[in-house]
Design an enzyme around this catalytic site. Structure first.
Site, mmCIF file in Angstrom:
data_model
loop_
_atom_site.group_PDB
_atom_site.id
_atom_site.type_symbol
_atom_site.label_atom_id
_atom_site.label_comp_id
_atom_site.label_asym_id
_atom_site.label_seq_id
_atom_site.Cartn_x
_atom_site.Cartn_y
_atom_site.Cartn_z
ATOM 1 N N GLU A 87 0.836 -1.202 0.000
ATOM 2 C CA GLU A 87 0.000 0.000 0.000
ATOM 3 C C GLU A 87 0.864 1.242 0.000
ATOM 4 O O GLU A 87 0.348 2.350 0.060
ATOM 5 C CB GLU A 87 -0.896 0.022 1.260
ATOM 6 C CG GLU A 87 -1.947 -1.040 1.258
ATOM 7 C CD GLU A 87 -2.895 -0.889 2.440
ATOM 8 O OE1 GLU A 87 -3.263 0.239 2.775
ATOM 9 O OE2 GLU A 87 -3.258 -1.925 3.020
ATOM 10 N N CYS A 119 -4.229 -4.926 2.254
ATOM 11 C CA CYS A 119 -3.276 -5.727 3.017
ATOM 12 C C CYS A 119 -3.032 -7.121 2.452
ATOM 13 O O CYS A 119 -2.273 -7.894 3.031
ATOM 14 C CB CYS A 119 -3.734 -5.836 4.469
ATOM 15 S SG CYS A 119 -3.771 -4.234 5.290
ATOM 16 N N THR A 160 -1.010 1.088 15.408
ATOM 17 C CA THR A 160 -0.535 -0.199 14.910
ATOM 18 C C THR A 160 0.097 -0.168 13.528
ATOM 19 O O THR A 160 0.821 -1.095 13.175
ATOM 20 C CB THR A 160 -1.704 -1.203 14.852
ATOM 21 O OG1 THR A 160 -2.773 -0.612 14.113
ATOM 22 C CG2 THR A 160 -2.159 -1.599 16.248
ATOM 23 N N ARG A 207 -17.387 1.182 9.768
ATOM 24 C CA ARG A 207 -18.407 0.164 9.478
ATOM 25 C C ARG A 207 -17.639 -1.063 9.016
ATOM 26 O O ARG A 207 -16.505 -0.951 8.564
ATOM 27 C CB ARG A 207 -19.299 0.581 8.293
ATOM 28 C CG ARG A 207 -20.137 1.792 8.522
ATOM 29 C CD ARG A 207 -21.372 1.445 9.366
ATOM 30 N NE ARG A 207 -22.206 2.619 9.573
ATOM 31 C CZ ARG A 207 -21.934 3.576 10.445
ATOM 32 N NH1 ARG A 207 -20.842 3.514 11.181
ATOM 33 N NH2 ARG A 207 -22.735 4.611 10.593
ATOM 34 N N THR A 209 -15.592 -3.222 9.641
ATOM 35 C CA THR A 209 -14.214 -3.655 9.866
ATOM 36 C C THR A 209 -14.112 -5.108 10.324
ATOM 37 O O THR A 209 -13.359 -5.900 9.759
ATOM 38 C CB THR A 209 -13.515 -2.715 10.873
ATOM 39 O OG1 THR A 209 -13.571 -1.398 10.334
ATOM 40 C CG2 THR A 209 -12.076 -3.111 11.105
ATOM 41 N N HIS A 242 -3.995 -12.776 8.819
ATOM 42 C CA HIS A 242 -3.691 -11.350 8.759
ATOM 43 C C HIS A 242 -3.911 -10.747 10.144
ATOM 44 O O HIS A 242 -4.890 -11.076 10.821
ATOM 45 C CB HIS A 242 -4.583 -10.652 7.715
ATOM 46 C CG HIS A 242 -4.426 -9.157 7.737
ATOM 47 N ND1 HIS A 242 -3.224 -8.553 7.517
ATOM 48 C CD2 HIS A 242 -5.322 -8.165 7.976
ATOM 49 C CE1 HIS A 242 -3.375 -7.228 7.613
ATOM 50 N NE2 HIS A 242 -4.646 -6.970 7.884
ATOM 51 N N ASN A 274 0.815 -3.703 12.641
ATOM 52 C CA ASN A 274 0.171 -4.208 11.433
ATOM 53 C C ASN A 274 0.971 -3.733 10.229
ATOM 54 O O ASN A 274 0.969 -2.555 9.908
ATOM 55 C CB ASN A 274 -1.257 -3.669 11.359
ATOM 56 C CG ASN A 274 -1.961 -4.075 10.055
ATOM 57 O OD1 ASN A 274 -1.428 -4.863 9.278
ATOM 58 N ND2 ASN A 274 -3.152 -3.528 9.861
ATOM 59 N N SER A 304 -8.536 -5.294 2.654
ATOM 60 C CA SER A 304 -9.781 -4.524 2.664
ATOM 61 C C SER A 304 -10.264 -4.300 1.250
ATOM 62 O O SER A 304 -9.468 -4.132 0.321
ATOM 63 C CB SER A 304 -9.554 -3.184 3.353
ATOM 64 O OG SER A 304 -9.380 -3.401 4.731
#
Lengths: 354, 133, 395
Positions: A87, A119, A160, A207, A209, A242, A274, A304
């Site tokens: 990313e 991710c 994180t 929302r 997650t 993950h 993370n 995501s």
């Protein structure tokens, strides 16, 4: 016969070499909490890895790739694909992968591309590499998941969002230190987290997650792969999920029927945070560092947007001697320098010099 | 932008690719096509292993334009295992004391960027050896 | 000393001039050059030079000005003259003088005007450092953030390490330079310093502290040279001749030196100079060396042979480099106290040697100075130019 949803190559593919990279700087979560005067009772503990001033996804990928090559002990000129999922590619246009390929000596007879899927960009590249090698198109393909993850100052993600990742050189199963037996991908359109082009920091919609994003995709991917390969949680010595935080991977593991000791070795989030596209993959390097030959490993990423890639992997006798050829994941984790928020701000380019 | 000036050096910069003299077997870095030891033509490429030790070092506090964002940084002359000396920054030092004779290894890092819009330039630096298991 | 006259053309210095060094915010490079040139030409007003060589290294980078030869020639009233810039970093001054010497020796030119001029302080901070870094190897040194100061620091650390010298081993060079600068009205710093000031000085690039590094500032110096036959009949200044002019080079990058602690270009140019002049170390009454950094003074003394390898610092420690010492150096303060003016430094050094040989050095006079040597270095010695000057008594 049931419809085949599982991804299996024509010829067997495995991990010929793997390499982790974690930068040396650590920002403790309590330091983030101190700056934002957060209520620390509910905040995550632990710390996250932060890249130095002269590091980015390119330099980190190069080091991880060199570690993978050191373990693979092959001529880099035989590599036919260099794929980097992230990313945080340093340039929006100008591949990370070409620099990595040049630096490790894989040019010019190679495919090179940057991958993007939040991710899971790294496992996506790995799945593609399985196809490349498994179809017989290439002897070796390098797939990397690496990130210097972004989090808006003060946002929950800032506690994180870490830096690190891993490189996997895939090749013929007979040369491998771990064989990838099968993989499976589960994807839907779920807008849980995104970053628009040219924006510095990602948005999480507050929302989705957990559900229907992380848990639904990881569970579906893991369950389908286990069903199709006729394996059960107890068949696996290790599982890596993950790890956006400490809680999610533990909870998804438990709901799938895995015990804490199966995920412990690969659960690095308390020490490095993370690492986005690097997260599941660097968890796997930590497992490979300690696994015994014949151990079975379940790897499930989550990206995501949303999707999960699941892999079932079995180590071979080669693992023991090859893994000593490069620094272990724990060695990178133990190479630790704590920094304060101000230093972190400087290292992450959050201080304006002009 | 100075694209070509950096682009043509990428192999040596990214991974210490130098030369070996076919006559006296001297290892050459940076590559220069003529052996500095025996004066013969030497164009055979040679991959250095990236290991070396510190010959001397200093810390630059007043950085030249283009390097300010990194200052202060530590510079060293590194004697490569194969013989030649290179000048490079040390990185990942933290508060580790640097000493003459200290073993170091090459890593590829960002050397500088040509501003926000310009090219990122990568190249060799050295760091204290990260011991393999 | 009697030297047999032979058929070779002797090169005589007819006039010298020099500006004060410092931050001349009100003067451009043209005006600085003009001031030095006017002073030099005033010593031999009858002579109109036939060629004009400008020593400069920083004008293209810091003043966005090249072609200084033509620019300055026009400005100082020599429009039409053969003119050019000579660049060899910090050795530009010596290199320009060397070109003048060769031109006169060739017989095609009878008189030459050399000016060293540098305008540094129109820019500040990192821009100046980046311009100075162009004298290092851009592809392999400057890209890593190396500056000339860093190069000198790398040398100094290794020097102290390899020769087990104490941390303040080189302090004497700075103390000597400042002591001599105190009585030089042209010097940037005209104040002596105490050993405690040196030992407490802040680090610039460790182990180089503020008193190990010379200040890089504005200034100009000029020399009018001619063949012996061109000396005006009524010339009333003591004449000095160039007894030797020698220039050598080595790799620009520090890492390319076979032994970084030996300035091989300096060794070779001094040897060549001694051979030309048929002189040896013992004949030298003073040595204007290039103390851009105190370590360079130590290495220059060793390269010339005044000290053996690793022993140069001891000459500073025991007073041998003072005005009344065995081998006086930096008699007007050197780069450290007089000030360092890049490409102009080599010309300034020769002006200072001339003043010593003319016995016009005032409080800085080295008694009974007959033979002086000047040596300037480009960077950490990629270029070295050595000149030996002696009295000229002919008429």
């Amino acid at each position: 016969m049931q419809e085949n949803k599982i991804l299996r190559p024509i010829r067997k593919v495995g991990i010929v070499g793997y390499g982790a990279y974690i930068p040396r700087y650590r920002l403790p979560a309590r330091e983030v909490a101190r700056v934002w005067k957060a209520d620390t009772s509910g905040e995550p503990s632990g710390e996250k890895a932060v890249a130095g001033l002269d590091e980015d996804v390119i330099t980190m990928s190069i080091e991880a790739a060199r570690n993978a090559l050191a373990r693979a002990m092959i001529d880099p000129a035989k590599i036919r694909a260099v794929w980097v999922g992230s990313e945080s590619h340093p340039s929006a246009v100008k591949p990370t992968s070409t620099v990595v390929a040049e630096a490790i000596g894989a040019v010019p007879n190679t495919q090179a591309a940057d991958w993007e899927f939040a991710c899971k960009a790294g496992t996506e590249a790995m799945q593609a590499a399985i196809g490349f090698v498994g179809s017989g198109m290439a002897a070796y393909a390098l797939s990397i998941g690496m990130d210097t993850a972004q989090g808006r100052p003060g946002d929950a993600l800032e506690y994180t969002a870490g830096a690190g990742g891993a490189a996997y050189l895939l090749g013929p199963a007979e040369e491998s230190l771990a064989i990838i037996e099968a993989s499976y991908s589960f994807t839907t359109d779920t807008p849980d987290f995104f970053r628009r082009a040219n924006e510095k920091y990602p948005e999480h919609g507050e929302r989705f997650t957990g559900e229907p994003a992380y848990f639904k995709h990881i569970s579906a991917a893991a369950q389908e792969l286990m069903r199709a390969t006729e394996t059960k949680p107890e068949d696996y010595t290790y599982a890596v999920f993950h790890q956006p935080n400490d809680k999610f991977p533990k909870r998804v593991a438990s709901s799938l029927g895995f015990k804490p000791d199966q995920i412990e070795a690969g659960l690095l989030v308390p020490w490095i945070g993370n690492t986005y596209a690097g997260s599941a993959l660097v968890g796997l390097t930590a497992v490979l560092d300690v696994a015994e030959p014949g151990d079975k490993i379940l790897l499930v990423s989550y990206g995501s947007g949303a999707g999960s890639d699941a892999f079932t992997i079995q180590t071979t006798e080669e693992l023991i001697k090859r893994r000593k050829q490069a620094p272990s994941t724990q060695e990178y984790i133990q190479r630790r320098t704590e920094i304060d928020y101000a230093t972190y701000s400087r290292y992450r380019g959050k201080l304006s010099m002009k | 932008m100075e694209l070509s000036q950096h682009w043509r050096l990428k192999q040596q910069r990214y991974s210490l690719v130098g030369e070996i003299c076919p006559y006296c077997e001297g290892k050459i870095f940076p590559p220069r096509d003529i052996c500095p030891d025996c004066g013969n033509e030497a164009k055979t490429t040679f991959q250095f292993n990236g290991k070396g030790e510190i010959y001397s070092f200093t810390t630059v506090r007043q950085a030249p334009a283009g390097h300010e964002e990194n200052a202060p940084y530590t510079l060293a002359l590194v004697r490569l295992e194969e013989g030649p000396m290179v000048a490079a920054q040390l990185t990942d030092l933290d508060d580790q004391a640097v000493e003459i004779g200290m073993p170091v290894e090459m890593v590829t890092r960002k050397l500088r960027s040509e501003g926000e819009r310009g090219l990122l330039i990568y190249g060799y630096k050295f760091r204290p050896i990260l011991k393999a298991a | 000393m009697s030297k047999k006259m032979n058929s070779t053309r002797e090169i005589i210095i007819l006039g010298v001039g020099m500006t004060p060094l410092g931050e001349h915010w009100d003067l451009s490079i043209r005006e600085l050059a003009l001031e030095a040139i006017s002073a030099a030409r005033a010593e031999a007003p009858q002579v109109r030079p036939e060629a004009f060589y400008v020593a400069n290294m920083l004008a293209p980078a810091l003043s966005r000005q090249s072609q200084l030869g033509a620019l300055l020639a026009d400005f100082v009233g020599l429009r039409g003259i053969e003119a050019m810039t000579v660049e060899a970093a910090g050795a530009s001054g010596g290199a320009a003088l060397r070109q003048a010497y060769l031109a006169l020796k060739s017989g095609m030119i009878q008189s030459v005007l050399v000016v060293g001029a540098e305008k540094v302080t129109d820019r500040v901070g990192s821009e100046v450092d980046a311009a100075l870094a162009t004298m290092t190897d851009t592809d392999y040194e400057a890209i890593q953030g190396i500056t000339p100061t860093a190069q000198a620091a790398l040398l100094m650390r290794r020097y102290l390490h390899e020769y087990h010298a104490p941390q303040d081993a080189l302090a004497g060079f700075s103390l000597n330079a400042h002591a001599n600068g105190a009585s030089n009205p042209l010097a940037m710093f005209q104040k002596a310093i105490r050993p405690e000031q040196y030992s407490k000085a802040p680090m610039v690039s460790d182990p180089i502290n503020m008193f190990d590094a010379s200040p890089i500032v504005d200034g100009a110096a000029a020399i009018l040279l001619a063949c012996r036959d061109t000396i005006p009949a009524n010339h009333d200044h003591p004449l000095v001749k160039i007894a030797a002019s020698a220039m050598s080079s080595t790799a620009v990058a520090l890492h390319d030196q076979p032994d970084p602690l030996v300035i091989s270009s300096a060794v070779s140019s001094v040897q060549k100079a001694f051979e030309q002049a048929k002189l040896s170390l013992e004949d030298i009454d003073l040595f204007e060396l290039h103390d851009s950094f105190s370590i360079m003074a130590a290495l220059s003394l060793e390269a010339a042979g005044f000290a053996s390898k690793g022993e140069g610092w001891k000459l500073a420690a025991d007073g041998a480099i003072a005005l009344d010492g065995k081998i006086p150096i930096c008699t007007f303060g050197g780069s450290k106290a007089r000030g360092e003016a890049g490409g102009a430094t080599g010309v300034m050094q020769v002006v200072e040697v001339v003043r010593q040989l003319q016995a016009l050095a005032g409080k800085n006079q080295v008694s009974n100075a007959k033979i002086g040597m000047a040596q300037c270095l480009g960077g950490i010695g990629a270029t070295a130019v050595t000149h030996i000057l002696t009295h000229f008594k002919d008429h």
